[in-house]
Design a protein around this motif. Sequence first.
Motif, PDB file in Angstrom:
ATOM      1  N   ALA A 115       0.878  -1.175   0.000  1.00  0.00           N
ATOM      2  CA  ALA A 115       0.000   0.000   0.000  1.00  0.00           C
ATOM      3  C   ALA A 115       0.906   1.212   0.000  1.00  0.00           C
ATOM      4  N   PHE A 116       0.349   2.336  -0.345  1.00  0.00           N
ATOM      5  CA  PHE A 116       1.140   3.560  -0.301  1.00  0.00           C
ATOM      6  C   PHE A 116       1.078   4.156   1.102  1.00  0.00           C
ATOM      7  N   PRO A 117       2.143   4.850   1.510  1.00  0.00           N
ATOM      8  CA  PRO A 117       2.226   5.310   2.904  1.00  0.00           C
ATOM      9  C   PRO A 117       1.223   6.418   3.218  1.00  0.00           C
ATOM     10  N   VAL A 118       1.201   6.800   4.470  1.00  0.00           N
ATOM     11  CA  VAL A 118       0.178   7.711   4.998  1.00  0.00           C
ATOM     12  C   VAL A 118       0.604   9.165   4.841  1.00  0.00           C
ATOM     13  N   GLN A 119      -0.328   9.987   4.387  1.00  0.00           N
ATOM     14  CA  GLN A 119      -0.248  11.417   4.640  1.00  0.00           C
ATOM     15  C   GLN A 119      -1.367  11.727   5.625  1.00  0.00           C
ATOM     16  N   ARG A 120      -1.019  12.354   6.735  1.00  0.00           N
ATOM     17  CA  ARG A 120      -2.005  12.599   7.784  1.00  0.00           C
ATOM     18  C   ARG A 120      -2.979  13.678   7.328  1.00  0.00           C
ATOM     19  N   VAL A 146      20.377  12.476   2.164  1.00  0.00           N
ATOM     20  CA  VAL A 146      19.663  12.070   0.951  1.00  0.00           C
ATOM     21  C   VAL A 146      18.591  11.049   1.323  1.00  0.00           C
ATOM     22  N   ALA A 147      17.438  11.167   0.663  1.00  0.00           N
ATOM     23  CA  ALA A 147      16.372  10.184   0.835  1.00  0.00           C
ATOM     24  C   ALA A 147      15.809   9.813  -0.523  1.00  0.00           C
ATOM     25  N   LEU A 148      15.469   8.540  -0.698  1.00  0.00           N
ATOM     26  CA  LEU A 148      14.786   8.051  -1.899  1.00  0.00           C
ATOM     27  C   LEU A 148      13.706   7.082  -1.470  1.00  0.00           C
ATOM     28  N   GLY A 149      12.487   7.295  -1.984  1.00  0.00           N
ATOM     29  CA  GLY A 149      11.395   6.398  -1.651  1.00  0.00           C
ATOM     30  C   GLY A 149      10.172   6.719  -2.476  1.00  0.00           C
ATOM     31  N   ILE A 150       8.997   6.499  -1.893  1.00  0.00           N
ATOM     32  CA  ILE A 150       7.732   6.841  -2.546  1.00  0.00           C
ATOM     33  C   ILE A 150       6.938   7.730  -1.613  1.00  0.00           C
ATOM     34  N   ASN A 151       6.063   8.552  -2.198  1.00  0.00           N
ATOM     35  CA  ASN A 151       5.223   9.398  -1.367  1.00  0.00           C
ATOM     36  C   ASN A 151       3.868   8.729  -1.151  1.00  0.00           C
ATOM     37  N   HIS A 152       2.946   9.455  -0.541  1.00  0.00           N
ATOM     38  CA  HIS A 152       1.658   8.882  -0.151  1.00  0.00           C
ATOM     39  C   HIS A 152       0.772   8.549  -1.342  1.00  0.00           C
ATOM     40  N   HIS A 153       1.156   8.973  -2.544  1.00  0.00           N
ATOM     41  CA  HIS A 153       0.422   8.614  -3.749  1.00  0.00           C
ATOM     42  C   HIS A 153       1.219   7.653  -4.636  1.00  0.00           C
ATOM     43  N   GLY A 154       2.269   7.064  -4.092  1.00  0.00           N
ATOM     44  CA  GLY A 154       3.029   6.076  -4.838  1.00  0.00           C
ATOM     45  C   GLY A 154       3.916   6.657  -5.916  1.00  0.00           C
ATOM     46  N   LEU A 170      10.148  14.932  -7.553  1.00  0.00           N
ATOM     47  CA  LEU A 170       8.935  14.124  -7.425  1.00  0.00           C
ATOM     48  C   LEU A 170       8.434  13.755  -8.809  1.00  0.00           C
ATOM     49  N   SER A 171       8.212  12.471  -9.039  1.00  0.00           N
ATOM     50  CA  SER A 171       7.720  12.021 -10.338  1.00  0.00           C
ATOM     51  C   SER A 171       6.202  12.149 -10.409  1.00  0.00           C
ATOM     52  N   GLU A 172       5.684  12.100 -11.618  1.00  0.00           N
ATOM     53  CA  GLU A 172       4.234  12.077 -11.798  1.00  0.00           C
ATOM     54  C   GLU A 172       3.719  10.651 -11.945  1.00  0.00           C
ATOM     55  N   LYS A 173       4.592   9.696 -12.040  1.00  0.00           N
ATOM     56  CA  LYS A 173       4.203   8.312 -12.321  1.00  0.00           C
ATOM     57  C   LYS A 173       4.014   7.526 -11.031  1.00  0.00           C
ATOM     58  N   GLU A 174       2.907   6.832 -10.942  1.00  0.00           N
ATOM     59  CA  GLU A 174       2.610   5.990  -9.787  1.00  0.00           C
ATOM     60  C   GLU A 174       3.160   4.590 -10.027  1.00  0.00           C
ATOM     61  N   ILE A 175       3.899   4.053  -9.055  1.00  0.00           N
ATOM     62  CA  ILE A 175       4.415   2.695  -9.228  1.00  0.00           C
ATOM     63  C   ILE A 175       3.309   1.695  -8.920  1.00  0.00           C
ATOM     64  N   GLU A 176       3.493   0.463  -9.340  1.00  0.00           N
ATOM     65  CA  GLU A 176       2.467  -0.550  -9.163  1.00  0.00           C
ATOM     66  C   GLU A 176       2.473  -1.097  -7.743  1.00  0.00           C
ATOM     67  N   LEU A 177       1.291  -1.345  -7.240  1.00  0.00           N
ATOM     68  CA  LEU A 177       1.156  -2.029  -5.966  1.00  0.00           C
ATOM     69  C   LEU A 177       1.432  -3.520  -6.150  1.00  0.00           C
ATOM     70  N   ASP A 355      -9.833  12.984  -4.373  1.00  0.00           N
ATOM     71  CA  ASP A 355      -9.802  11.933  -3.345  1.00  0.00           C
ATOM     72  C   ASP A 355      -8.392  11.726  -2.811  1.00  0.00           C
ATOM     73  N   GLU A 356      -7.569  12.796  -2.808  1.00  0.00           N
ATOM     74  CA  GLU A 356      -6.150  12.652  -2.479  1.00  0.00           C
ATOM     75  C   GLU A 356      -5.884  12.354  -1.017  1.00  0.00           C
ATOM     76  N   VAL A 357      -6.856  12.559  -0.138  1.00  0.00           N
ATOM     77  CA  VAL A 357      -6.656  12.287   1.287  1.00  0.00           C
ATOM     78  C   VAL A 357      -7.238  10.941   1.702  1.00  0.00           C
ATOM     79  N   GLY A 358      -8.353  10.527   1.093  1.00  0.00           N
ATOM     80  CA  GLY A 358      -8.938   9.261   1.506  1.00  0.00           C
ATOM     81  C   GLY A 358     -10.097   8.842   0.622  1.00  0.00           C
ATOM     82  N   ILE A 359     -10.286   7.530   0.520  1.00  0.00           N
ATOM     83  CA  ILE A 359     -11.418   6.938  -0.198  1.00  0.00           C
ATOM     84  C   ILE A 359     -12.385   6.449   0.867  1.00  0.00           C
ATOM     85  N   TRP A 360     -13.374   7.265   1.172  1.00  0.00           N
ATOM     86  CA  TRP A 360     -14.288   6.931   2.255  1.00  0.00           C
ATOM     87  C   TRP A 360     -15.478   6.127   1.744  1.00  0.00           C
TER      88      TRP A 360
END
Length: 846
Positions: A115-120, A146-154, A170-177, A355-360
Amino acid sequence: MKKYIIVFLTCFAVLSCKTKKDPTPDPTPIPTPVPNSAKEILFFGFNENSGQSLDETKTKSSFTINGPVNSAERIVGVEGNALRVNGYYGWATGNAKVTYPTSQVCVTGWIAPAAFPVQRKDLDPITENTIAAIFSNINTTNSSGVALGINHHGRLIGQFKVGTELVQILSEKEIELKKWSFLSLNINAVQGTATLFLNGAKIKDITFPGGILAWDNNATIYIGKESKNKTIAGFETNGLSGAIDKVSVWDKNLSDTEILAQYTAVTPSEPILKIPTDVRFANDIHRPKYHLMPSAAWTNESHGLIYVNNKYHIFSQRNFNGPYLEHINWGHYVSDDLVSWNEKTQVLWPEPGFDEVGIWSGHAVIKNGEPFIFYTGVNKSRAGIGLATSTAPYDVWKKNANPIITNAPTSFANADFRDPFVFQNNSEWYMMIGTGLRNGTPRGGLFLYKSTGGDFTQWSLQGTMLEGNPSVDGTGDFWEMPIYYNFGSKAIVLINKLPNANALYWSGSFNGSQFVRDNAVPERLDVINQLLSPSIGQDSNGNLTAIGIIPDGVSSTKHKAQGWAHVFSLPRIWTLVNGKIKQVPHPNLLKLRGAVANFSNVSFGQSTSNVLNGASGSQYEVVATIDPGTATKVGFSINKNIVTNEQTLIYYDYSTSSFVVDRSKSSILTDVPLSNQSTNYVLPAGSVKWRIFVDASVIEVFVNDELAFATRSFPSTANNILDLYAQGGAANAIDLKIYNINGGGVASVSRGVNDKKETMHPTVYPNPSNANFNIKFNKKEDAVVYAYVFDIKGFPLKKIESVLNSENQTINWDGYMENGNKANEGIYIIKGFYNEELFDAKLIVN
């Protein structure tokens, strides 16, 4: 009178999915092309088989894996093993004696996000990205590193500091789950360029004023989490959930060709990211076994129960990153029979936009044989209604690019709106959405929309379908999770009112613009308020079926310790009789029944105990017809422990005409619910038919084939006594049956009832023995073996994990238990998995 004694033993089921802490065969590594000019200064291979530490091989540094003792998990990686991280634990931290380069650097690594990580939602500004990192050594005071990873939208994200400037790419491309992806970041500080690569391909370039890379050589290195500490309710929120492998830091940039060669050097298999529930929770006496629940972490409302192509689908609110409410996805579960469920990959998750914060919460319907999902999409300022569609087998859903309803109507003063429910009336389709009306007295309400197009993308506001009157009907000031259903002669509208959440409903009729209630005051769905937010749908026979949530009611500390939050009810059949919903267990639940103990004409009263001859267990069903006789309180003592004086009382009080759940002595543990629950309800005179399902901490009660309620109980031990309870006189159990539950309804694990395979029986020698049992498999292949030795009562005593090859097909038990004590004389069972195959064998200690 004849009594039959039955003892129900809760067996800690073993290993229904591939592995926790999988010790994986370490194949001969494929040589990875090494650039001529660049040198690896750090490398993490994650090839340890077990333990709470990992090695950085270039500096020979040891890193600590965060989490409880023995919680570190490995899975098969792109080469050898990979480290599994679980959102709020499982990452590694440490220091390495290395001098970082100041002109160029490259970071590479593999990631398979579950899953993609949390943005509070409330604590993190929308402009601040989570940087759940495969590598981070950021000094959080001055931002060097230095940091490399994924953001809350993958999206791939890198951060570093050049001179005094903090730079982010920051890339515009979402990686696959749930797929392996190769991440790379090149930084040329002197030239002022940075590039992100995904799977060997360049996806983002930026430029910035050139200078010198800023580092803190003593900063802590994080593998699987960003360096910042962000928390909610005691949970770390910015860790990765998934797996990491082959993380490297290079002292120079790699060329495009070299990065592509790194990617193509390996061909990883599909990552096995299913939670190993039967191992991870093997000693969890409170975790239900035959109720639907997610494999781990957080769930709350269920929604969208549909039957399509001979399968049942249900969805739920999910945070895959930990057992707390944040960054909600839509979880997905599939069943053939409403009893045994398989958890699938999430179908919806937050993405940039409305829906960038949550899918309710929301709903799902079938139109012309095709399913449609309607959901609440949340951003930082407002909620909108989204639409998603799918094709068979309905594992992947495509969102509509834009909301079909952008926000709450401005013509009505309201406090937000959410939770669409779509229904058909004659040939028209309507949507109702919960809200809190604020024009005048604060009250709950339902906005009504009408579909004006055939594809569900166009909707017209019709006004309010129903409004509350709190001083009269007690329905609070906000309504959520509404339901409409037309039974034929009458329809119902059900709402979940806030505050003090409760599921309430009215019978009545819908006239195309409003719901006309039969009565001003609604009925309670459950006679005691515990089940909430039911999801409804027709089963294969056309019966209206409902599944709701039964909250744990425990503290966040307890949620963190147990690693999961909340459970769903058993499926119930609803009918409408005289304006009231009658609830009974779904008939498919009969397949759960195992051995039965029969009792008849059992007299019991205030001075009697143990009238069921010590019947005990953690998973069972009771069916009883009881004549209250002269007693004033009649019911059951559940989870009774004579030593600890624990018990949960469930009874009807004839003196006050009330159902009562007395949990005041239900547990000696802390952080669990101990409050009593009661509701007035007048039962007709005569015998009462009880049907009770006990599943660890869940208790569901059905009375007289019409009433239902649920509760939670968290005793300090498993396999507790079941007894009858009466006060003020004597009562008589005319007929009583106790069914053992076979466990065939285990929910949300990788192996369901229909997935059973033949069990292997390896050879054991010497047997009997007092030590050094050899368990030999008649195979010729590389294998991962993970198993437990159980005593005859099903209690796990010793964990065994091993890697076998074609030449060595034997594992060993030395006769000692996990606590270091020698096993006593007697019969023991070893159960486990050889790769994906289940095996068991009998061990006799003499």
